[in-house]
Design an enzyme around this catalytic site. Structure first.
Site, PDB file in Angstrom:
ATOM      1  N   ASP A  81      24.739  86.410  92.948  1.00  0.00           N
ATOM      2  CA  ASP A  81      26.060  85.982  93.404  1.00  0.00           C
ATOM      3  C   ASP A  81      27.110  86.691  92.563  1.00  0.00           C
ATOM      4  OD1 ASP A  81      27.885  84.665  94.954  1.00  0.00           O
ATOM      5  OD2 ASP A  81      27.702  82.733  93.955  1.00  0.00           O
ATOM      6  N   HIS A  87      62.194 101.026 111.170  1.00  0.00           N
ATOM      7  CA  HIS A  87      63.579 100.931 110.688  1.00  0.00           C
ATOM      8  C   HIS A  87      64.519 100.524 111.826  1.00  0.00           C
ATOM      9  CE1 HIS A  87      64.698 104.617 112.814  1.00  0.00           C
ATOM     10  NE2 HIS A  87      63.538 105.106 112.408  1.00  0.00           N
ATOM     11  N   ASP A  96      24.329  84.619  99.362  1.00  0.00           N
ATOM     12  CA  ASP A  96      25.210  83.998 100.346  1.00  0.00           C
ATOM     13  C   ASP A  96      26.296  84.955 100.826  1.00  0.00           C
ATOM     14  OD1 ASP A  96      27.621  83.701  98.590  1.00  0.00           O
ATOM     15  OD2 ASP A  96      26.323  82.332  97.503  1.00  0.00           O
ATOM     16  N   GLU A 145      29.632  90.833  93.958  1.00  0.00           N
ATOM     17  CA  GLU A 145      28.381  90.503  94.651  1.00  0.00           C
ATOM     18  C   GLU A 145      27.366  91.639  94.508  1.00  0.00           C
ATOM     19  OE1 GLU A 145      27.574  87.760  96.244  1.00  0.00           O
ATOM     20  OE2 GLU A 145      29.371  86.765  97.009  1.00  0.00           O
ATOM     21  N   GLU A 185      58.597 110.226 108.658  1.00  0.00           N
ATOM     22  CA  GLU A 185      58.420 110.572 110.065  1.00  0.00           C
ATOM     23  C   GLU A 185      57.973 112.027 110.213  1.00  0.00           C
ATOM     24  OE1 GLU A 185      57.473 110.126 112.928  1.00  0.00           O
ATOM     25  OE2 GLU A 185      59.048 108.861 113.813  1.00  0.00           O
ATOM     26  N   ASP A 206      25.372  81.231  91.343  1.00  0.00           N
ATOM     27  CA  ASP A 206      26.804  80.915  91.335  1.00  0.00           C
ATOM     28  C   ASP A 206      27.234  80.368  89.976  1.00  0.00           C
ATOM     29  OD1 ASP A 206      29.434  80.251  92.791  1.00  0.00           O
ATOM     30  OD2 ASP A 206      28.802  78.289  92.038  1.00  0.00           O
TER      31      ASP A 206
END
Length: 421
Positions: A12, A225, A80, A53, A301, A129
């Site tokens: 875990d 914008h 898990d 994990e 842009e 855990d």
């Protein structure tokens, strides 16, 4: 050939903040009597749940290798984390750059044929855990996990005895001492839970239906914008011409957006294109929210070359052949050395990846332009380049894309202008 030693690894990991202070835990068990053969835990600093994990998995497999360096083994990994189980089982693709090297490292520790993966509910993964939480608690104190001080095995055993079986009549010490027999009986009585079979129509899940262990996504609120003087006239206005300011209408639109985001209360960071119309829009929101504006050049842009400031009709009249070629291929640039949509997509993708890495788990307002927003939406959907011509984006509209830790995006909103009404 010797009979393989059968073992169980439970692993875990956790992160208090995702990303935040993180740690992992792993335990190697004998499946016959569920006796603990080895424990591992470590505080790993700031990381995500998924990284923690994977680190727990790696630690568990290395513990097996160290325990039985010359003995063939057959290991059943129980976790898990559906993400890790499905990726290591080969049913989910591994797209996230942080996950790939960890998965590759885990796969190299033991022969692939000797390891199987099983998803279990979180309630059945209490030992690992507890180890992960002990590691994180140690990290908070500026220390590393001390195996001599760990109570994860004892507490897990006590919990199973008291809640999964009738309590023994003797004192608590007797209960813990007899836990191996109790756990063996429970293991024998409870059939192994197979790893969930991934339905091709449902795997991998994304968006609001995603597995909870994917953690909070990086959520980008994409704000176009507000209007400039060129917007109502539908003139090409990119990054290769002038740098117009917001019009009076554009400033009102920016103020409406600021109020809407203040009411929502979810924006944590603001990032803007370097062009003036975006910075003015971003600053209106930032002033309302009390945030600073960061500038990302990749959000500017398209450079429309010689078409800057012209209407579509004027471009067709002056550069008709070039316009036709541009509409037919994303690799064609506007007349006069502008940017092709393919070049813009490469630039925007690089900016997206930088921002996802920087703001994992956060909600970020990106103030940018038509082409970058359409490109982010297109890439999220895996749509072809021609889809750029099939999307409408109004001035000061909001679109939303969430990016999950397994690399999968989810389009949540497109061209919302409700805040302007």
């Amino acid at each position: 050939m010797p009979v393989p030693r059968r073992l169980v690894v439970e692993a875990d990991g956790g992160s208090r903040g995702n990303p935040g202070p993180a740690g992992y835990g792993a335990v190697v068990l004998d499946p016959l009597d569920t006796a603990t053969l080895a424990e591992a835990a470590e505080y790993i600093g700031v990381a995500t749940n998924n990284v923690a994990e994977y680190r727990g998995l790696i630690a568990g497999l290395k513990a097996v290798r160290d325990l039985f360096p010359d003995t063939p083994v057959q290991v059943r990994v129980r976790m898990d984390s559906k993400l890790v189980v499905e990726q290591m089982s080969g049913r989910w693709k591994i797209k996230h750059p942080d996950m790939k090297p960890l998965a590759e490292e885990a796969a190299r520790i033991l022969p692939a044929s000797s390891v199987t993966y099983e998803w279990i509910p979180r309630a059945e993964n209490k030992h690992a855990d507890r180890l992960a939480n002990e590691a994180m608690d140690a990290g908070r104190r500026g220390e590393q996990w001390d195996p001599g001080a760990s109570t994860a095995d004892v507490e897990t055993t006590r919990t199973r005895v008291l809640h999964e079986e009738q309590p023994p009549s003797g004192p608590p010490g007797d209960a813990v001492a007899g836990a191996a027999k109790v756990r063996a009986a429970l293991a024998a009585a409870r059939p192994a839970t197979p790893a969930p079979q991934a339905d091709p129509a449902e795997t991998p899940q994304v968006g609001w239906g995603s597995a909870p262990d994917l953690g909070a996504p990086a959520t980008f609120l994409l704000l176009r914008h507000g209007e400039t003087a060129l917007t109502p006239e539908k003139r090409f206005s990119g990054s290769g011409g002038g740098d117009p300011e917001l019009s009076a209408t554009g400033r009102r639109q920016a103020a409406c957006a600021a109020e809407a985001f203040a009411a929502r209360g979810t924006v944590q960071e603001i990032v803007s294109s370097p062009l003036r119309r975006c910075r003015e829009t971003a600053e209106a929101v930032a002033g309302r929210l009390g945030l600073e504006v960061r500038v990302e050049d990749g959000l500017r842009e398209t450079d429309f070359g010689l078409w800057e400031g012209l209407t579509f009709a004027e471009v067709r009249e002056r550069h008709g052949a070039d316009l036709t070629a541009w509409l037919a291929s994303p690799d064609v640039a506007p007349t006069g050395g502008g940017e092709s949509f393919a070049e813009v997509a490469e630039r925007v993708s690089a900016a997206r990846d930088r921002l996802i890495a920087r703001y994992a788990g956060s909600t970020v307002l990106l103030v940018t332009h038509v082409t970058p927003i359409k490109t982010l939406v297109r890439l999220a959907l895996g749509a072809p380049p021609e889809s750029l011509y099939r999307m409408e984006l109004s001035p000061a509209s909001v679109s939303t894309v969430a990016y999950y830790a397994d690399g999968n995006p989810s389009l949540r909103l497109l061209n919302d202008t409700s805040h302007l009404r």
